[in-house]
Design an enzyme around this catalytic site. Structure first.
Site, PDB file in Angstrom:
ATOM      1  N   HIS A 149       2.208   1.443   4.562  1.00 47.57           N
ATOM      2  CA  HIS A 149       2.510   2.864   4.682  1.00 47.57           C
ATOM      3  C   HIS A 149       1.317   3.617   5.241  1.00 47.57           C
ATOM      4  O   HIS A 149       0.191   3.137   5.225  1.00 47.57           O
ATOM      5  CB  HIS A 149       2.957   3.456   3.341  1.00 47.57           C
TER       6      HIS A 149
ATOM      7  N   CYS B  92      -4.631   6.611   1.650  1.00 46.96           N
ATOM      8  CA  CYS B  92      -4.547   5.571   0.622  1.00 46.96           C
ATOM      9  C   CYS B  92      -5.622   4.527   0.877  1.00 46.96           C
ATOM     10  O   CYS B  92      -5.988   4.265   2.022  1.00 46.96           O
ATOM     11  CB  CYS B  92      -3.165   4.921   0.681  1.00 46.96           C
TER      12      CYS B  92
ATOM     13  N   GLN C 192       6.745   4.607  -6.900  1.00 49.54           N
ATOM     14  CA  GLN C 192       7.468   5.826  -7.201  1.00 49.54           C
ATOM     15  C   GLN C 192       8.869   5.733  -6.595  1.00 49.54           C
ATOM     16  O   GLN C 192       9.047   5.180  -5.519  1.00 49.54           O
ATOM     17  CB  GLN C 192       6.718   7.034  -6.640  1.00 49.54           C
TER      18      GLN C 192
ATOM     19  N   SER D  22       2.559  11.440  -4.593  1.00 52.38           N
ATOM     20  CA  SER D  22       1.272  11.107  -3.971  1.00 52.38           C
ATOM     21  C   SER D  22       1.044  11.857  -2.661  1.00 52.38           C
ATOM     22  O   SER D  22      -0.094  12.029  -2.240  1.00 52.38           O
ATOM     23  CB  SER D  22       1.192   9.608  -3.693  1.00 52.38           C
TER      24      SER D  22
ATOM     25  N   HIS E 293       4.714  10.098   3.383  1.00 47.80           N
ATOM     26  CA  HIS E 293       4.473   8.760   3.909  1.00 47.80           C
ATOM     27  C   HIS E 293       5.374   8.454   5.090  1.00 47.80           C
ATOM     28  O   HIS E 293       6.499   8.938   5.157  1.00 47.80           O
ATOM     29  CB  HIS E 293       4.825   7.671   2.865  1.00 47.80           C
TER      30      HIS E 293
END
Length: 162
Positions: A58, A112, A130, A153, A156
């Site tokens: 991702h 990330c 998630q 978060s 993405h």
């Protein structure tokens, strides 16, 4: 000849060979086993990946409302969610279905720590990510890219690799 079986290592996310009689574990196929014998061993299905798991990469862009608005790239992220989405839309245009370009952009731009690996998250199964991320990933076929996916978060682009 020893009786071998194939098991799954959760810590390494890889199959391994195990001999219950000798309690021996090895990563590589034992030399005394032919390819046909390996295919007939208990647990041979693990050789094609862990059942129920996928592998994905991702590219994450965090925003000020992310659950942790900081990353290896920026200590204090102040962009809005809308700005993060616009950034990802630009990346989508650059990627244009090209997995190598995706990995290159993820390495440079993802918020990330998986950026170091071109965004590769490795294999995961249901309940490990998630929910919106998991649902989007499992809906993809290997080789497909998601549209923009929003989670706690950040936002993405997901690339399903397996």
């Amino acid at each position: 000849m020893a009786d071998w079986e194939i098991r799954w290592s959760n810590s390494k996310a890889l199959p391994y060979f195990f001999n219950p009689a000798t309690q021996t574990s090895v990563w590589d196929p034992p030399s005394e086993l032919s390819e046909d014998k390996i295919k007939s061993l208990p647990g041979a299905h693990y050789l094609s990946g862990h059942p129920g798991q996928v592998r994905a990469s991702h590219l994450l862009v965090k925003h000020k409302d992310s659950r942790r608005p900081s990353s290896w790239r920026e200590e204090n992220i102040t962009r809005t969610k809308e700005e993060a989405i616009q950034i990802l839309k630009g990346y989508q245009e650059e990627i244009n279905g090209d997995a190598a370009k995706f990995a290159e952009l993820a390495k440079i731009n993802s918020d990330c720590s998986s950026a170091q690996k071109g965004g590769d998250l490795g294999r995961f199964g249901p309940g490990q990510m998630q929910r919106p991320f998991e649902e989007a990933t499992f809906a993809l076929k290997p080789g497909e890219f998601s549209d923009i996916v929003s989670t706690d978060s950040g936002v993405h682009i997901i690339y399903r690799t397996e």
